[in-house]
Motif scaffolding. Structure first.
Motif, PDB file in Angstrom:
ATOM      1  N   SER A 270      85.165 -19.376 -73.169  1.00 27.64           N
ATOM      2  CA  SER A 270      86.171 -20.383 -73.521  1.00 27.64           C
ATOM      3  C   SER A 270      87.559 -19.751 -73.541  1.00 27.64           C
ATOM      4  O   SER A 270      88.006 -19.203 -72.542  1.00 27.64           O
ATOM      5  N   ASP A 292      82.445 -20.839 -69.277  1.00 26.99           N
ATOM      6  CA  ASP A 292      82.962 -22.120 -69.788  1.00 26.99           C
ATOM      7  C   ASP A 292      84.471 -22.026 -70.007  1.00 26.99           C
ATOM      8  O   ASP A 292      84.973 -22.341 -71.092  1.00 26.99           O
ATOM      9  N   SER A 293      85.187 -21.610 -68.991  1.00 24.37           N
ATOM     10  CA  SER A 293      86.601 -21.326 -69.187  1.00 24.37           C
ATOM     11  C   SER A 293      87.356 -21.504 -67.878  1.00 24.37           C
ATOM     12  O   SER A 293      86.787 -21.821 -66.838  1.00 24.37           O
ATOM     13  N   ASP A 324      80.381 -30.002 -70.759  1.00 24.13           N
ATOM     14  CA  ASP A 324      81.177 -28.818 -71.079  1.00 24.13           C
ATOM     15  C   ASP A 324      82.652 -29.185 -70.958  1.00 24.13           C
ATOM     16  O   ASP A 324      83.112 -29.612 -69.890  1.00 24.13           O
ATOM     17  N   ALA A 326      85.079 -27.469 -70.601  1.00 20.82           N
ATOM     18  CA  ALA A 326      85.778 -26.632 -69.616  1.00 20.82           C
ATOM     19  C   ALA A 326      85.249 -26.849 -68.196  1.00 20.82           C
ATOM     20  O   ALA A 326      85.635 -26.110 -67.280  1.00 20.82           O
ATOM     21  N   TYR A 327      84.408 -27.843 -68.006  1.00 14.50           N
ATOM     22  CA  TYR A 327      83.753 -28.041 -66.710  1.00 14.50           C
ATOM     23  C   TYR A 327      84.754 -28.223 -65.571  1.00 14.50           C
ATOM     24  O   TYR A 327      84.677 -27.556 -64.538  1.00 14.50           O
ATOM     25  N   HIS A 351      79.041 -26.689 -73.655  1.00 15.64           N
ATOM     26  CA  HIS A 351      80.096 -25.678 -73.786  1.00 15.64           C
ATOM     27  C   HIS A 351      79.618 -24.381 -74.430  1.00 15.64           C
ATOM     28  O   HIS A 351      80.222 -23.328 -74.195  1.00 15.64           O
TER      29      HIS A 351
END
Length: 404
Positions: A270, A292-293, A324, A326-327, A351
């Protein structure tokens, strides 16, 4: 029945699925990926039958009890066999050792012979197996990079970084047991947490158990260390690399001369993934992993997507699917990079599944395989990451790759 007066012998490689032509006498050779070779020779033929000799050379570990199997290409049927015991079902034949010739040392041989009926010309079988292992002719070459890191499982020590309360170290408890200098991974936590790293303890312990040294941002006991949390500080990760360089040369340190500082990676989850992608621009870094970032289109957290053009190492992007948060960022960042890159998506992970959820083992296995591929040059790990038969074949993962 009368055997031919002259014995003609030819040698040919027997390759699976390849027909072997015959003459008055036929010979075939094969060997096992497990370490064996089989020489099959028809020495005499007559109308309606033939006689054959078979020699097995053990190129692998010693065996005590053997079974050789093959499939005839036609209607051949064994009527008599010596120096072993045979069974036959249709064209499939299995020969086991006699009571006195079951032990075969490395480099040793064992032989048997047989007579068989045949309605036509007999060809050497196209393939053999010894004790269930297909024959190829030589001992297999170990995969580049040796045993895959993911197969290893070292006990792990989690400890405060010597002399620097900003970091926690996850390492194999006995560095000598690893047998080689260890790669280093600098890791940034989700939410850019710079004191508490309890959320990632299980995940980083998994990575360290495979022979890596992980230097994570945050004090080992969660105590204050003077570093604010909540915003990316990429210099913490490059500082973790510098800390590892000091430990490599600190007399009496458990990691002294146990690190491979030519094999350094950054990773983070993240917000920590943003730290990792910026820190990966450091010339000492050879691989990056973003969990996830990704950089935001509007430059949130102080870094724009222009940073992606500065990457110089292979990069793995992992995402947990549409749930998620951050997808979209992860996919957009993957699309923009020009370095060799992989995008691996597990739609059930969300996430935090790779870090704390039921997808942790799957997720960290993927991270280890990627690092093993890039840092160690391991061929098996490369297949797992890049080949359609690897991660891409494992439900419900989807994998994209480019520039490899």
């Amino acid at each position: 029945m009368r055997a031919t007066n002259s014995r003609v012998r030819r040698t040919m490689a027997v390759v699976a699925a390849m027909a072997v032509t015959t003459a008055p006498a036929v010979t075939g050779t094969a060997a096992a990926a497990g370490g064996c070779r089989v020489d099959y020779a028809i020495g005499s033929q007559w109308q309606g039958g033939f006689g054959a000799a078979v020699t097995v050379t053990n190129l692998g570990s010693p065996v005590n009890g053997w079974q050789l199997t093959w499939t005839f290409s036609g209607d051949e049927r064994i009527t008599q066999l010596w120096n072993g015991t045979h069974t036959q079902s249709g064209a499939q034949v299995s020969v086991t050792n006699a009571s006195w010739n079951g032990a075969v040392a490395t480099g040793g041989t064992v032989s048997f012979g047989f007579n068989a009926t045949s309605g036509g010309s007999s060809a050497a079988p196209s393939a053999f197996t010894l004790n269930g292992v297909a024959c190829t002719g030589s001992v297999p070459t170990p995969p580049a990079g040796g045993e895959p890191a993911v197969n290893k499982n070292f006990p792990v020590t989690r400890e405060a970084a010597y002399g620097d309360n900003r970091y926690t170290v996850f390492r194999p408890s006995n560095p000598q047991a690893v047998g080689a200098p260890m790669p280093v991974l600098a890791f940034g936590n989700g939410a850019c947490a710079h004191t508490d790293n309890s959320e990632v303890t299980r995940a980083l312990t998994f990575i360290a158990s495979k022979g890596f040294v992980v230097v994570d941002t945050g004090s080992a006991n969660g105590s204050a260390n003077g570093v604010p949390s909540g915003s990316p500080i990429p210099s913490l990760l490059t500082g973790a690399i510098t800390w590892a360089e000091r430990e490599q040369n600190r007399s009496g340190a458990p990691l002294s001369q146990r690190l491979d500082l030519a094999k350094v990676a950054t990773s983070g989850h993240s917000c920590g993934g943003i730290e990792a992608l910026v820190a990966a621009q450091d010339s000492r870094v050879s691989a990056a992993v973003s969990l996830d970032s990704g950089f935001f289109a509007d430059g949130s957290f102080g870094y724009s997507r222009a940073e992606l053009a500065r990457l110089h190492t292979p990069t793995l992007f992992m995402a947990g699917g549409p749930s998620d948060i951050a997808y979209d960022n992860t996919r957009a960042n993957y699309d923009l990079v020009t370095v060799p890159a992989v995008l691996a998506v597990h739609p059930q992970a969300g996430h935090v599944g790779f870090i704390t959820g039921s997808q942790l083992t799957d997720g960290m296995t993927t991270v280890v395989q990627f690092l093993d591929m890039v840092l160690n040059g391991n061929a098996t790990a490369r297949t797992y990451i890049l080949d359609p038969s690897g991660l891409a074949s494992r439900y419900p993962w989807t994998v994209s790759k480019k520039n490899f």
